[in-house]
Design a protein around this motif. Structure first.
Motif, PDB file in Angstrom:
ATOM      1  N   ARG A  11      20.937  70.337  -5.061  1.00 19.25           N
ATOM      2  CA  ARG A  11      20.477  69.263  -4.186  1.00 19.25           C
ATOM      3  C   ARG A  11      21.258  69.223  -2.871  1.00 19.25           C
ATOM      4  NH1 ARG A  11      21.080  65.210  -7.674  1.00 19.25           N
ATOM      5  NH2 ARG A  11      23.142  64.678  -6.930  1.00 19.25           N
ATOM      6  N   GLU A  12      22.569  69.455  -2.902  1.00 16.53           N
ATOM      7  CA  GLU A  12      23.416  69.294  -1.715  1.00 16.53           C
ATOM      8  C   GLU A  12      23.575  70.569  -0.890  1.00 16.53           C
ATOM      9  OE1 GLU A  12      24.716  66.482  -0.613  1.00 16.53           O
ATOM     10  OE2 GLU A  12      23.841  65.347  -2.257  1.00 16.53           O
ATOM     11  N   PHE A  13      23.505  71.733  -1.489  1.00 15.69           N
ATOM     12  CA  PHE A  13      23.775  72.976  -0.777  1.00 15.69           C
ATOM     13  C   PHE A  13      22.829  73.217   0.403  1.00 15.69           C
ATOM     14  CE2 PHE A  13      23.539  77.621  -0.248  1.00 15.69           C
ATOM     15  CZ  PHE A  13      24.861  77.846   0.101  1.00 15.69           C
ATOM     16  N   PRO A  14      21.512  73.022   0.246  1.00 12.62           N
ATOM     17  CA  PRO A  14      20.639  73.223   1.421  1.00 12.62           C
ATOM     18  C   PRO A  14      20.968  72.285   2.580  1.00 12.62           C
ATOM     19  CG  PRO A  14      19.345  73.180  -0.586  1.00 12.62           C
ATOM     20  CD  PRO A  14      20.733  72.784  -0.955  1.00 12.62           C
ATOM     21  N   LEU A  15      21.409  71.075   2.277  1.00 13.81           N
ATOM     22  CA  LEU A  15      21.796  70.145   3.343  1.00 13.81           C
ATOM     23  C   LEU A  15      23.047  70.621   4.065  1.00 13.81           C
ATOM     24  CD1 LEU A  15      21.230  66.776   1.442  1.00 13.81           C
ATOM     25  CD2 LEU A  15      19.732  67.832   3.155  1.00 13.81           C
ATOM     26  N   LEU A  16      24.003  71.135   3.317  1.00 13.55           N
ATOM     27  CA  LEU A  16      25.226  71.643   3.934  1.00 13.55           C
ATOM     28  C   LEU A  16      24.955  72.868   4.799  1.00 13.55           C
ATOM     29  CD1 LEU A  16      27.702  71.290   0.945  1.00 13.55           C
ATOM     30  CD2 LEU A  16      27.620  69.906   3.024  1.00 13.55           C
ATOM     31  N   VAL A  17      24.085  73.746   4.324  1.00 10.52           N
ATOM     32  CA  VAL A  17      23.747  74.949   5.098  1.00 10.52           C
ATOM     33  C   VAL A  17      23.023  74.553   6.375  1.00 10.52           C
ATOM     34  CG1 VAL A  17      22.359  77.045   5.098  1.00 10.52           C
ATOM     35  CG2 VAL A  17      23.730  76.464   3.099  1.00 10.52           C
ATOM     36  N   ALA A  18      22.084  73.645   6.275  1.00 10.78           N
ATOM     37  CA  ALA A  18      21.344  73.204   7.459  1.00 10.78           C
ATOM     38  C   ALA A  18      22.274  72.527   8.462  1.00 10.78           C
ATOM     39  CB  ALA A  18      20.226  72.257   7.054  1.00 10.78           C
ATOM     40  N   ARG A  19      23.203  71.729   7.975  1.00 14.57           N
ATOM     41  CA  ARG A  19      24.153  71.056   8.856  1.00 14.57           C
ATOM     42  C   ARG A  19      25.087  72.072   9.510  1.00 14.57           C
ATOM     43  NH1 ARG A  19      27.666  67.047   5.816  1.00 14.57           N
ATOM     44  NH2 ARG A  19      25.623  66.481   5.038  1.00 14.57           N
ATOM     45  N   GLY A  20      25.500  73.069   8.760  1.00 11.16           N
ATOM     46  CA  GLY A  20      26.373  74.099   9.301  1.00 11.16           C
ATOM     47  C   GLY A  20      25.692  74.944  10.357  1.00 11.16           C
ATOM     48  N   MET A  21      24.423  75.267  10.166  1.00  7.32           N
ATOM     49  CA  MET A  21      23.704  76.080  11.136  1.00  7.32           C
ATOM     50  C   MET A  21      23.467  75.325  12.439  1.00  7.32           C
ATOM     51  SD  MET A  21      23.333  79.008  10.143  1.00  7.32           S
ATOM     52  CE  MET A  21      23.372  80.034   8.728  1.00  7.32           C
ATOM     53  N   SER A  22      23.311  74.014  12.364  1.00 11.58           N
ATOM     54  CA  SER A  22      23.102  73.262  13.597  1.00 11.58           C
ATOM     55  C   SER A  22      24.377  73.230  14.438  1.00 11.58           C
ATOM     56  CB  SER A  22      22.643  71.846  13.288  1.00 11.58           C
ATOM     57  OG  SER A  22      23.678  71.128  12.647  1.00 11.58           O
ATOM     58  N   HIS A  23      25.545  73.296  13.805  1.00 13.73           N
ATOM     59  CA  HIS A  23      26.809  73.305  14.529  1.00 13.73           C
ATOM     60  C   HIS A  23      27.127  74.678  15.096  1.00 13.73           C
ATOM     61  CE1 HIS A  23      27.744  69.248  13.523  1.00 13.73           C
ATOM     62  NE2 HIS A  23      27.700  69.468  12.224  1.00 13.73           N
ATOM     63  N   MET A  24      26.537  75.719  14.557  1.00 14.75           N
ATOM     64  CA  MET A  24      26.828  77.066  15.030  1.00 14.75           C
ATOM     65  C   MET A  24      26.425  77.245  16.489  1.00 14.75           C
ATOM     66  SD  MET A  24      28.403  78.638  12.688  1.00 14.75           S
ATOM     67  CE  MET A  24      28.272  80.354  13.099  1.00 14.75           C
ATOM     68  N   SER A  25      25.327  76.652  16.893  1.00 16.01           N
ATOM     69  CA  SER A  25      24.900  76.799  18.281  1.00 16.01           C
ATOM     70  C   SER A  25      25.868  76.100  19.224  1.00 16.01           C
ATOM     71  CB  SER A  25      23.481  76.253  18.460  1.00 16.01           C
ATOM     72  OG  SER A  25      23.455  74.872  18.142  1.00 16.01           O
ATOM     73  N   VAL A  26      26.456  74.992  18.792  1.00 17.67           N
ATOM     74  CA  VAL A  26      27.424  74.286  19.630  1.00 17.67           C
ATOM     75  C   VAL A  26      28.688  75.105  19.773  1.00 17.67           C
ATOM     76  CG1 VAL A  26      28.845  72.216  19.794  1.00 17.67           C
ATOM     77  CG2 VAL A  26      26.495  72.046  18.998  1.00 17.67           C
ATOM     78  N   ILE A  27      29.139  75.722  18.690  1.00 14.93           N
ATOM     79  CA  ILE A  27      30.354  76.535  18.740  1.00 14.93           C
ATOM     80  C   ILE A  27      30.132  77.762  19.614  1.00 14.93           C
ATOM     81  CG2 ILE A  27      31.899  77.960  17.350  1.00 14.93           C
ATOM     82  CD1 ILE A  27      31.455  75.940  15.071  1.00 14.93           C
ATOM     83  N   ALA A  28      28.979  78.376  19.520  1.00 15.98           N
ATOM     84  CA  ALA A  28      28.700  79.578  20.291  1.00 15.98           C
ATOM     85  C   ALA A  28      28.674  79.292  21.789  1.00 15.98           C
ATOM     86  CB  ALA A  28      27.382  80.187  19.851  1.00 15.98           C
ATOM     87  N   LYS A  29      28.285  78.095  22.190  1.00 16.52           N
ATOM     88  CA  LYS A  29      28.224  77.753  23.607  1.00 16.52           C
ATOM     89  C   LYS A  29      29.597  77.511  24.202  1.00 16.52           C
ATOM     90  CE  LYS A  29      23.692  75.586  23.299  1.00 16.52           C
ATOM     91  NZ  LYS A  29      22.964  74.306  23.367  1.00 16.52           N
ATOM     92  N   ARG A  30      30.597  77.256  23.376  1.00 14.19           N
ATOM     93  CA  ARG A  30      31.925  76.902  23.873  1.00 14.19           C
ATOM     94  C   ARG A  30      32.901  78.068  23.836  1.00 14.19           C
ATOM     95  NH1 ARG A  30      33.020  70.954  21.274  1.00 14.19           N
ATOM     96  NH2 ARG A  30      31.195  69.953  22.161  1.00 14.19           N
ATOM     97  N   GLU A  31      32.446  79.265  24.029  1.00 13.72           N
ATOM     98  CA  GLU A  31      33.352  80.411  24.029  1.00 13.72           C
ATOM     99  C   GLU A  31      34.280  80.319  25.225  1.00 13.72           C
ATOM    100  OE1 GLU A  31      31.619  84.202  23.573  1.00 13.72           O
ATOM    101  OE2 GLU A  31      30.280  83.557  22.002  1.00 13.72           O
TER     102      GLU A  31
END
Length: 61
Positions: A11-31
């Motif tokens: 139940r929780e793993f897909p939510l964590l993966v989705a939340r993690g992927m949304s943060h990846m774009s923010v991290i990639a922009k701040r190189e």
């Protein structure tokens, strides 16, 4: 009761993966270019690391 609750993970793993992927774009922009910091650290290591070793070797006589 099992040690690992597979229903909770399912139940929780897909939510964590989705939340993690949304943060990846923010991290990639701040190189940031760390060349200046890396250069300073290499110079600091050379001066104090090697210089300190030479100082220690001279004092061993």
């Amino acid at each position: 009761m099992p040690a690992i609750d597979t229903q909770l993970i399912a139940r929780e793993f897909p939510l964590l993966v989705a939340r993690g992927m949304s943060h990846m774009s923010v991290i990639a922009k701040r190189e940031v270019d760390h060349k200046a910091v890396e250069t300073f650290l290499v110079a600091f290591t050379c001066i104090f690391g090697i210089g300190g070793w030479i100082f220690w070797m001279v004092r061993q006589k």
